[in-house]
Design a protein around this motif. Sequence first.
Motif, PDB file in Angstrom:
ATOM      1  N   ASN A 129       0.821  -1.213   0.000  1.00  0.00           N
ATOM      2  CA  ASN A 129       0.000   0.000   0.000  1.00  0.00           C
ATOM      3  C   ASN A 129       0.855   1.262   0.000  1.00  0.00           C
ATOM      4  OD1 ASN A 129      -2.426  -1.411  -0.010  1.00  0.00           O
ATOM      5  ND2 ASN A 129      -2.524  -1.527   2.211  1.00  0.00           N
ATOM      6  N   SER A 130       1.974   1.222   0.693  1.00  0.00           N
ATOM      7  CA  SER A 130       2.880   2.374   0.686  1.00  0.00           C
ATOM      8  C   SER A 130       3.457   2.602  -0.710  1.00  0.00           C
ATOM      9  CB  SER A 130       4.014   2.153   1.684  1.00  0.00           C
ATOM     10  OG  SER A 130       3.514   2.077   3.009  1.00  0.00           O
ATOM     11  N   ALA A 131       3.788   1.521  -1.407  1.00  0.00           N
ATOM     12  CA  ALA A 131       4.269   1.642  -2.784  1.00  0.00           C
ATOM     13  C   ALA A 131       3.196   2.246  -3.680  1.00  0.00           C
ATOM     14  CB  ALA A 131       4.703   0.272  -3.306  1.00  0.00           C
ATOM     15  N   LEU A 132       1.938   1.895  -3.426  1.00  0.00           N
ATOM     16  CA  LEU A 132       0.834   2.459  -4.195  1.00  0.00           C
ATOM     17  C   LEU A 132       0.694   3.955  -3.947  1.00  0.00           C
ATOM     18  CD1 LEU A 132      -1.685   2.328  -5.940  1.00  0.00           C
ATOM     19  CD2 LEU A 132      -2.937   1.408  -3.985  1.00  0.00           C
ATOM     20  N   VAL A 133       0.786   4.376  -2.694  1.00  0.00           N
ATOM     21  CA  VAL A 133       0.667   5.797  -2.352  1.00  0.00           C
ATOM     22  C   VAL A 133       1.817   6.599  -2.972  1.00  0.00           C
ATOM     23  CG1 VAL A 133       0.730   7.451  -0.442  1.00  0.00           C
ATOM     24  CG2 VAL A 133      -0.627   5.354  -0.235  1.00  0.00           C
ATOM     25  N   ILE A 134       3.035   6.086  -2.892  1.00  0.00           N
ATOM     26  CA  ILE A 134       4.188   6.788  -3.455  1.00  0.00           C
ATOM     27  C   ILE A 134       4.084   6.861  -4.981  1.00  0.00           C
ATOM     28  CG2 ILE A 134       6.680   6.687  -3.775  1.00  0.00           C
ATOM     29  CD1 ILE A 134       5.842   7.664  -1.040  1.00  0.00           C
ATOM     30  N   SER A 135       3.608   5.795  -5.615  1.00  0.00           N
ATOM     31  CA  SER A 135       3.431   5.809  -7.069  1.00  0.00           C
ATOM     32  C   SER A 135       2.408   6.858  -7.474  1.00  0.00           C
ATOM     33  CB  SER A 135       2.993   4.430  -7.555  1.00  0.00           C
ATOM     34  OG  SER A 135       3.984   3.457  -7.286  1.00  0.00           O
ATOM     35  N   TYR A 136       1.326   6.954  -6.708  1.00  0.00           N
ATOM     36  CA  TYR A 136       0.301   7.966  -6.987  1.00  0.00           C
ATOM     37  C   TYR A 136       0.870   9.372  -6.837  1.00  0.00           C
ATOM     38  CZ  TYR A 136      -3.566  11.086  -5.779  1.00  0.00           C
ATOM     39  OH  TYR A 136      -4.411  12.156  -5.704  1.00  0.00           O
ATOM     40  N   PHE A 137       1.633   9.591  -5.772  1.00  0.00           N
ATOM     41  CA  PHE A 137       2.225  10.906  -5.538  1.00  0.00           C
ATOM     42  C   PHE A 137       3.215  11.268  -6.647  1.00  0.00           C
ATOM     43  CE2 PHE A 137       5.842  13.318  -3.857  1.00  0.00           C
ATOM     44  CZ  PHE A 137       5.208  14.478  -3.457  1.00  0.00           C
ATOM     45  N   LEU A 138       4.060  10.320  -7.046  1.00  0.00           N
ATOM     46  CA  LEU A 138       5.045  10.596  -8.085  1.00  0.00           C
ATOM     47  C   LEU A 138       4.382  10.873  -9.432  1.00  0.00           C
ATOM     48  CD1 LEU A 138       7.861   8.011  -7.277  1.00  0.00           C
ATOM     49  CD2 LEU A 138       7.880  10.480  -6.887  1.00  0.00           C
ATOM     50  N   PHE A 139       3.290  10.189  -9.710  1.00  0.00           N
ATOM     51  CA  PHE A 139       2.574  10.428 -10.960  1.00  0.00           C
ATOM     52  C   PHE A 139       2.045  11.862 -11.015  1.00  0.00           C
ATOM     53  CE2 PHE A 139      -1.588  10.563 -13.103  1.00  0.00           C
ATOM     54  CZ  PHE A 139      -1.167  10.311 -14.403  1.00  0.00           C
TER      55      PHE A 139
END
Length: 265
Positions: free
Chosen positions: A239-249
């Motif tokens: 889930n943390s990887a998902l949040v960081i991916s969303y933020f970076l996008f």
Amino acid sequence: MSRAEPGTTRLYHRLMVYLLFIILLLPLAGTLLYSLATSWSASLLPSGLTFKWYVALWSDPRFLAAFGQSLLVCVGALLLSVLLILPLLFVVHYHFPRLDALMNILILLPFAVPPVVSSVGLLQLYGSGPMAMVGTPWILIGCYFTVALPFMYRAITNNLQAINLRDLMDAAQLLGASTFQAAFLVVLPNLRKGLLVALLLSFSFLFGEFVFANLLVGTRYETLQVYLNNMRNSSGHFNSALVISYFLFVLVLTWAANRLNKDKS
């Protein structure tokens, strides 16, 4: 002593800005570190670093489908907003400027009704019958259009007031341009910055919207936020990887838009 005070004041202000910046970045840095950790439980620092959570995320067909569906709905709603709001704003500011005060009130109505209340009404209205759209992306596009409306209207209105629309149109018409040519070739390029700001602000807000997506479509048309909610019982690293991916996008999108805006200035 008086000469030293401005330097001391500037240093104090700079330190306060840096401190605030660090405070805002700490949660994001913690989430990033947790998304890269192999395990992190009883120690101050993770036991190791790995990219396996990002590999697992970006190889998940369900995540890719949710990501694409979120993009499709947000882009569709923003295109609808641009096609409807730009002509409306031009007509209001050029032909009926007295209506601007009324429009400012009407445009805030979407914020007057909470999303949960709106969703209940929409479920009853579009849940069955000839216009049954619950569970489809079309109802989300319509809802997101109303959500983006205040952001789009306010940003573009400020830009129209800054360029002095009437003088610009009169000057173009004096040079032989028709009303359509003046609006399309003269006014529209001057609205590029305001339109870009409105699109970025609206997209960032809509891409993270959860209430409408969860109540009106759910897993029948799973968006990114619904996917994140459905995966809440999975690994915290995932889930943390998902949040960081969303933020970076969102960060890369904002940077690219600002760079494009500077290049065209």
